[in-house]
Design an enzyme around this catalytic site. Structure first.
Site, PDB file in Angstrom:
ATOM      1  N   ASP A 124      34.203 -44.007   8.626  1.00 31.21           N
ATOM      2  CA  ASP A 124      35.396 -44.360   9.397  1.00 31.21           C
ATOM      3  C   ASP A 124      36.660 -43.695   8.866  1.00 31.21           C
ATOM      4  OD1 ASP A 124      34.971 -45.844  11.586  1.00 31.21           O
ATOM      5  OD2 ASP A 124      35.846 -47.695  10.823  1.00 31.21           O
ATOM      6  N   CYS A 178      20.355 -45.268  30.361  1.00 25.71           N
ATOM      7  CA  CYS A 178      20.839 -46.465  31.059  1.00 25.71           C
ATOM      8  C   CYS A 178      20.173 -46.610  32.429  1.00 25.71           C
ATOM      9  CB  CYS A 178      22.350 -46.374  31.273  1.00 25.71           C
ATOM     10  SG  CYS A 178      23.312 -46.496  29.771  1.00 25.71           S
ATOM     11  N   CYS A 181      20.866 -49.487  35.170  1.00 24.55           N
ATOM     12  CA  CYS A 181      21.480 -50.675  34.547  1.00 24.55           C
ATOM     13  C   CYS A 181      23.008 -50.565  34.594  1.00 24.55           C
ATOM     14  CB  CYS A 181      21.015 -50.788  33.100  1.00 24.55           C
ATOM     15  SG  CYS A 181      21.793 -52.148  32.214  1.00 24.55           S
ATOM     16  N   CYS A 188      31.929 -56.685  31.192  1.00 21.09           N
ATOM     17  CA  CYS A 188      33.186 -56.459  30.457  1.00 21.09           C
ATOM     18  C   CYS A 188      34.285 -57.306  31.108  1.00 21.09           C
ATOM     19  CB  CYS A 188      33.564 -54.980  30.492  1.00 21.09           C
ATOM     20  SG  CYS A 188      35.215 -54.698  29.812  1.00 21.09           S
ATOM     21  N   CYS A 236      23.450 -55.659  26.467  1.00 21.04           N
ATOM     22  CA  CYS A 236      22.660 -54.434  26.633  1.00 21.04           C
ATOM     23  C   CYS A 236      21.192 -54.677  26.259  1.00 21.04           C
ATOM     24  CB  CYS A 236      23.246 -53.328  25.759  1.00 21.04           C
ATOM     25  SG  CYS A 236      22.288 -51.802  25.844  1.00 21.04           S
TER      26      CYS A 236
HETATM   27  S1  SF4 Z   1      24.053 -52.484  29.220  1.00 19.76           S
HETATM   28 FE1  SF4 Z   1      23.189 -50.860  27.914  1.00 19.76          FE
HETATM   29  S2  SF4 Z   1      21.542 -49.919  29.125  1.00 19.76           S
HETATM   30 FE2  SF4 Z   1      22.823 -51.123  30.532  1.00 19.76          FE
HETATM   31  S3  SF4 Z   1      24.300 -49.640  31.332  1.00 19.76           S
HETATM   32 FE3  SF4 Z   1      25.268 -50.619  29.573  1.00 19.76          FE
HETATM   33  S4  SF4 Z   1      24.781 -49.287  27.817  1.00 19.76           S
HETATM   34 FE4  SF4 Z   1      23.398 -48.710  29.492  1.00 19.76          FE
HETATM   35  S1  SF4 Z   2      34.343 -54.283  23.706  1.00 17.76           S
HETATM   36 FE1  SF4 Z   2      33.214 -53.811  25.594  1.00 17.76          FE
HETATM   37  S2  SF4 Z   2      33.154 -55.761  26.754  1.00 17.76           S
HETATM   38 FE2  SF4 Z   2      34.735 -55.961  25.190  1.00 17.76          FE
HETATM   39  S3  SF4 Z   2      36.610 -55.407  26.275  1.00 17.76           S
HETATM   40 FE3  SF4 Z   2      35.864 -53.540  25.205  1.00 17.76          FE
HETATM   41  S4  SF4 Z   2      34.627 -52.481  26.723  1.00 17.76           S
HETATM   42 FE4  SF4 Z   2      34.924 -54.573  27.477  1.00 17.76          FE
END
Ligand code: SF4
Ligand code: SF4
Length: 299
Positions: A124, A178, A181, A188, A236
């Site tokens: 990092d 993905c 999906c 989010c 995920c």
């Molecule tokens: S949840 Fe995981 S597998 Fe599904 S779209 Fe998002 S990153 Fe891709």
């Molecule tokens: S960490 Fe992922 S779910 Fe959380 S606000 Fe950021 S993009 Fe959205």
């Protein structure tokens, strides 16, 4: 395969670890997109961000590792509590800057037994974009949630790398998996993720780490989060059943915000000096705790 690659591959047999190698050619492929989805925590110029030789002039190759932090939460949490906040899973346990560096030092010691290794370790702290190194080493692919996803350990891992004086060739790049999906996009809570882009300015993880004040909109967006956000990774499927431990202690992940607001700087250092958010300081943590209390009250 050379002996050095088999040492690295052997090291990556440990549960929760991935490791690989790639060339130290400049990452010219990301020159034009560098500033689009990157949070503004990195102060290096573009040339240094794409060229390993800018950090270590005799750099010939890169060794990269990922260390899983994926843990099952078994701590009980009162969802109606107006005073509890939440740390991300990555912020629980010992600071990954310490643990990932330890792994890289262990690996360097193993290699040094047989090679004249010169190296510089970064966790990092370096200018290069870690996930681009992972892609080039064939260890992970880019998920729609803007994280690097590994078949072995999913996306809930921390990454570190070593610039070395030994050359390596690149592994074949992995294609994104993905498919159809969209779980992370749907779940989010702030709309930071969309099909083709990531808006860090709306991401809770970024907002809880940025310095200075939060405007009222940003303060509302963070909800009860005190540092980081797990949602787009927890949903995920590639992170399912890949936990390497448990979080059993409520205070470790769901601390009382009144307790955080009453901390002195000395108490903060004593209590949290080995946690990943310690670098951000008490002011940011208390700012988030105040916003979390207000958001809890207005739920
Ligand atoms: S949840 Fe995981 S597998 Fe599904 S779209 Fe998002 S990153 Fe891709
Ligand atoms: S960490 Fe992922 S779910 Fe959380 S606000 Fe950021 S993009 Fe959205």
């Amino acid at each position: 395969m050379r002996e050095i690659e088999s040492i690295i591959q052997q090291y990556a047999q440990e549960p929760g670890i991935i490791a690989g190698v790639c060339s130290a050619e400049p990452f010219t492929e990301i020159r034009d997109i560098l500033n689009e989805s990157e949070t503004p925590f990195v102060n290096y110029d573009v040339k240094t961000r794409i060229d390993p030789a800018g950090s270590m002039p005799n750099c010939k190759g890169i060794i990269v590792i990922g260390v899983s932090y994926n843990k099952k939460i078994t701590a009980e949490f009162d969802v109606f509590s107006l005073t509890r906040g939440r740390f991300s899973i990555n912020a629980c346990g010992t600071d990954y800057h310490i643990t990932v560096r330890k792994h890289l030092e262990e690996l360097a010691a193993l290699i040094t037994e047989q090679y004249d290794l010169e190296y510089q370790i970064y966790v990092d702290t370096g200018p290069l974009v870690e996930r681009e190194i992972l892609y080039r080493a064939g260890l992970a692919w880019r998920g729609k949630n803007n994280t690097a996803v590994s078949d072995k350990i999913g996306s809930m891992f921390n990454c570190g790398y070593m610039l070395v004086n030994i050359p390596f060739v690149n592994a074949p790049r992995l294609k994104p998996r993905c498919r159809s999906c969209k779980r992370c996009l749907i779940c989010c809570p702030t709309g930071a993720l969309s099909k083709d882009s990531f808006d860090y300015r709306r991401c809770i993880s970024y907002l809880t780490q940025k310095s200075g004040d939060l405007n009222p909109y940003e303060a509302r967006l963070i909800g009860n989060n005190l540092y980081g956000c797990d949602i787009c990774q927890v949903v995920c499927p590639y992170n399912r059943d890949k936990e390497i431990g448990e979080i059993q202690d409520e205070d470790e992940i769901f601390p009382d915000t009144n307790g955080i607001l009453s901390l002195t700087r000395r108490e903060f250092a004593l209590k949290y000096k080995d946690r990943a958010f310690f670098w951000r300081g008490l002011d940011v943590l208390q700012r988030n705790a105040r916003a979390a209390q207000e958001n809890n009250t207005n739920r």
